[in-house]
Design an enzyme around this catalytic site. Structure first.
Site, PDB file in Angstrom:
ATOM      1  N   ASN A   1     -33.318  -1.856  49.883  1.00  0.00           N
ATOM      2  CA  ASN A   1     -33.437  -0.402  49.822  1.00  0.00           C
ATOM      3  C   ASN A   1     -32.099   0.278  49.987  1.00  0.00           C
ATOM      4  OD1 ASN A   1     -33.259   1.446  52.490  1.00  0.00           O
ATOM      5  ND2 ASN A   1     -33.688  -0.679  53.061  1.00  0.00           N
TER       6      ASN A   1
ATOM      7  N   CYS B   1     -27.671  -0.211  59.555  1.00  0.00           N
ATOM      8  CA  CYS B   1     -27.869   0.040  58.124  1.00  0.00           C
ATOM      9  C   CYS B   1     -26.572  -0.172  57.353  1.00  0.00           C
ATOM     10  CB  CYS B   1     -28.383   1.459  57.909  1.00  0.00           C
ATOM     11  SG  CYS B   1     -30.136   1.571  58.258  1.00  0.00           S
TER      12      CYS B   1
END
Lengths: 435, 455
Positions: free
Chosen positions: A77, A139
């Protein structure tokens, strides 16, 4: 009945299954549905500083690696942290926690590496009544380009510094979420501990490019003709995550530091592995995104049945049970000898074991006997490498048999020793102890 | 006394729109999604048993892997390299007793990889593509070969010879090429005009001239071919059918099953085909099944296949027998026809004698039964009309042409293959293998010699 409830660094939860900070925990609507389905806790999707919200792409945010039956093996993602107003999120968190007092509600936070930024947001998060804080140092896409996420997680000094700020400005338990995009996960974990972290959670996603479209010859997925690396997760990353969790659990410097295990958990069996290797809770995202929230009921059912069958009273009783079986290569017993055995009654004669061994290993499996198709291990060649076991399509058809002490290894002509011998003691090791 | 018998044989038993559905693909083609899933069941076996079981040695693991990798064209190339009639074989091969029988997934899961259907998927994809030709001809050899019979054996032989650079004259007695694929097998096995599409694809390689309506009826014709061409391949099939040899066989309503199927295959409008209300099919091979099932599909009320031996002796595979049963066709065993009973010139019943085995031989067991019917289809085997061939000087064995491992006959420069030669199993795929092996031998022989041999 075994108890599934946990106490994870002071955070209580009716079961060890939490939804990870990710799209499924973006807002109250989803989280309510998750709790209704039975999730023990959630980590709210990462909050940012007050101000203009983050902007996401409105094109493909996800990419997948699919098996031949289109079951999902890996997932990627490029979605950023929450793109909603901070106030909206805080209000919803408070409301949800009030409605679900028995569930764990943690909040993920990512703000710039300035003390005042953390000082500003933490009290507001604490005011929601949430149970804990997770620092998103993981992330690897987007926010890392702005000096946050994995850009922090890749520098142990930053981890320690920010963790210490957080401990200073909140009484909430602080969990540091680690990025796997490092060479040795123990260093960021040690830094978190040094900064005062109450726990670590891992792994966040792995840097990845999902593929290239053979027609356009552009990377995929792409937005307007260009793509960028995303964060990879799902079943494919589980072995990597297990290794990293184990490394931290085994490291004397971080021993006892609670670990929330993340990475490709989609079933109670997956959860069992993380817990047995030291995790005190587990976090799930991809499986929920594939199957919906109801899947937690299958995980709860399976884990409870397993604990009962094993006579384990609680999740805590399972935690870390497999850790003593993990060691360094140099301590493996080089005197043990195994040979593959092909159970002829189960063999379907596909010959994959033969061609795999013949072409790429030890030429230890026949293709014929007396002119007929027949696959059998040649013990005089077999080193017990396990390749044939792994390529055989029939469960249980090929197994490894460990030779008993005194039995002759037909490959070496030597009797198998009854005493252990590892590399540290091996005569071929010039650096062996006592050499 | 009952009313005088009037055989109920008539066309149009079904609503007109029903026929197309009844005679559509009996086995539906795989969708791409199905093909991918099925292809991935293949284990890519070492020295794969399926490949060994195929008379044309199609590299099954390779073509299936190519399907799985999204390379249907490469899959078709692999299939057609081994078997240029891979499209029709995919449809009418009894895969359940060949490749799929030995599939290891059959052993493991009781469900083999659907090799035949995957093969069809790949070949159909190629045929439907913008550039279906994948083979090119070798430089012209200047040699000419006569191929007699444009069935699977002849077509395979002609195609291989044309590829090798030889010029081929392809002769067939029928108006269309294709042989049994066009005239013999059940319509629902090669639906949608596939036989002719395949013929067109085969001929499109170039260098093959089709002469239809040409029947080998005299020794002089073969002599002429031998003179005019560098080699001759005979793939004439089995043109004659066996007779029951019982009284009443000439009555109206007693038909040859092969002819019945041939007429059906060529019918523009299946609604015009007469079929009995009650049909008896006598025989136990594929033709009996094809005739029985198609009678049922044409609207016959009851169809019964009657065979003189047991189910295990039927030449029709178990799978085919089950197909007939699921289509509502009955099968009776151990009954041999003794007499066709008629009235007013048309058949109305058949008297059968119950059979039993005495050692290997059949013997009447004493009991007899009479089955009433409106139409009788004889499907008790086809045979070679050996008279002309014997006159040509061809050695015969068991009533068929004697040929060696390469298809060489007893006459120099004359090869043969397919159902017309002795020792085969009368399978399409075997005929293709015969045609190809003869083509290889002919090619070797023609390249090994500088000029035509002395007569």
């Amino acid at each position: 009945m075994a108890r599934l409830d946990i106490d994870f660094c002071g955070i209580r939860s009716p079961n060890p299954f939490w939804l990870a900070s990710a799209p499924p925990t973006d807002k109250a609507y989803n989280v309510e549905r998750a709790f209704e389905a039975g999730w023990g806790g959630v980590v709210w999707k990462t909050l940012a500083e007050a101000g203009p919200p983050v902007v996401n792409v409105n094109g493909p945010r996800y990419g997948a690696l699919l098996a031949v039956d289109r079951s999902l093996i890996g997932f990627n993602n490029i979605e950023l942290i929450t793109d909603r107003e901070l106030e909206t999120n805080l209000a919803e968190i408070a409301a949800v926690k009030r409605r679900w007092p028995d569930r764990a509600v943690l909040v993920s936070v990512m703000v710039p590496c300035r003390e005042e930024s953390w000082k500003a947001i933490l009290p507001r998060v604490e005011d929601t009544g949430c149970d804990g804080l997770e620092l998103n140092f993981g992330c690897p896409h987007g926010m890392s380009e702005r000096g946050m996420g994995s850009a922090v997680g890749q520098v142990p000094e930053y981890i320690q510094m920010v963790t210490a700020w957080c401990k200073r400005y909140t009484r909430l338990p602080v969990i540091v979420k680690l990025t796997p995009n490092v060479t040795d996960i123990r260093f960021p974990a040690r830094a978190a501990k040094a900064g005062g972290a109450d726990a670590v959670s891992l792994i966040n996603t792995v840097n990845s490019i999902m593929g290239v479209d053979p027609d356009t010859l552009r990377m995929s997925p792409e937005v307007g003709g260009k793509g960028t690396h995303g964060g990879y997760c799902g079943p494919a990353v589980r072995p990597i995550a297990l290794h990293m969790v184990t490394e931290i659990a085994r490291d004397p410097e971080t021993a006892g530091l609670p670990i929330s295990g993340i990475g490709g958990i989609g079933s109670w069996r997956d959860a069992l592995e993380f817990i047995a290797l030291g995790a005190g809770s587990v976090q799930v995202c991809t499986a929920a995104m594939v199957f919906g929230f109801k899947i937690v009921q299958e995980m709860v059912s399976g884990l409870a049945a397993y604990l009962d069958a094993k006579g384990l009273a609680s999740v805590e009783a399972l935690r870390g049970r497999a850790l003593p079986s993990v060691t360094e290569w140099r301590y493996l017993d080089l005197n043990r000898v195994s040979k593959a055995v092909i159970h002829q009654d189960l063999c379907i004669q596909c010959g994959r074991c033969h061609i795999a061994c013949e072409d790429t290993a030890h030429q230890a499996i026949t293709a014929q006997r007396d002119g007929r198709r027949h696959f059998e291990v040649k013990e005089e060649e077999c080193v017990g490498c396990n390749l044939c076991v792994n390529v055989c399509p029939v469960p249980g058809c090929i197994t490894l048999r460990e030779l008993a002490p005194g039995e002759i290894d037909r490959r070496t002509g030597q009797a198998v020793s009854g005493t252990a011998l590892d590399w540290t003691q091996h005569p071929n090791n010039p650096l062996r102890s006592g050499a | 006394m009952s009313e005088p018998h009037r055989a109920d044989i008539r066309p149009g038993r079904l609503a007109p729109q029903t026929y197309a559905a009844h005679f559509a693909d009996h086995v539906a083609p795989l969708t791409e999604a199905q093909a991918l899933l099925e292809a991935n069941r293949c284990l890519y076996c070492f020295d794969a048993p399926c490949m060994q079981a195929c008379p044309t040695r199609i590299d099954v693991p390779s073509f299936i892997r190519r399907i799985a990798e999204g390379n249907a064209r490469g899959a078709a190339e692999s299939i057609l390299e081994s078997n240029p009639l891979g499209g029709s074989c995919a449809r009418d091969c009894p895969t359940e007793v060949l490749c799929e029988q030995v599939c290891v997934r059959h052993t493991q899961q009781g469900q083999p990889v659907a090799i035949g259907r995957l093969q069809r998927f790949a070949v159909d994809a190629l045929m439907a593509s913008a550039a279906p030709q994948i083979f090119t001809r070798a430089p012209a050899s200047g040699r000419r070969v006569a191929v007699v019979g444009a069935g699977p054996a002849g077509l395979a032989c002609a195609h291989a010879l044309a590829r090798a650079g030889h010029d081929v004259a392809l002769f067939d007695a029928k108006p269309k090429a294709g042989g049994l694929n066009e005239y013999g097998v059940a319509a629902y096995k090669v639906a949608g005009g596939f036989a002719q599409r395949e013929v067109e694809w085969l001929l499109a390689i170039g260098g093959i001239t089709l002469h239809s309506g040409w029947r080998l009826a005299s020794a002089a014709q073969l002599e002429a071919l031998r003179r005019e061409y560098d080699a001759v391949f005979l793939g004439v099939g089995l043109a004659s059918t066996q007779q029951l040899g019982v009284p009443g066989e000439a009555l109206e309503g007693v038909l040859d099953a092969v002819q019945f199927i041939g007429t059906l295959r060529q019918a523009e409008d299946l609604g015009t085909l007469p079929v009995g209300r009650r049909v008896l099919v006598i025989g136990g091979g594929m033709t009996a099944i094809d005739a029985g099932v198609q009678s049922k599909l044409l609207g016959a009320e009851s169809v019964t296949i009657v065979y003189r031996r047991g189910p295990q002796h039927m030449r029709a595979s178990r799978h085919e027998q089950e197909l007939a049963l699921t289509q509502g066709v009955g099968i009776l065993h151990w009954l041999a026809p003794v007499e066709v009973l008629g009235e007013g010139g048309s058949a109305r019943a058949v008297r059968f004698a119950r059979q039993r085995l005495e050692g290997e031989r059949l013997a009447p067991g004493g009991e007899e039964i009479v089955l009433e019917t409106d139409m009788i289809l004889k499907a008790i085997g086809q045979r070679l009309d050996g008279r002309v061939l014997a006159e040509c000087g061809l050695a015969l064995r068991d009533g068929r042409i004697a040929a060696d491992e390469a298809g060489r006959t007893s006459i120099a420069n004359v090869w043969a293959g397919g159902d017309c030669i002795a020792g085969g199993q009368d399978l399409t795929v075997e005929a293709v293998a015969h045609g190809l092996r003869a083509a290889r031998a002919i090619d070797r022989q023609l390249r090994g010699r500088r000029s035509r041999p002395e007569q």
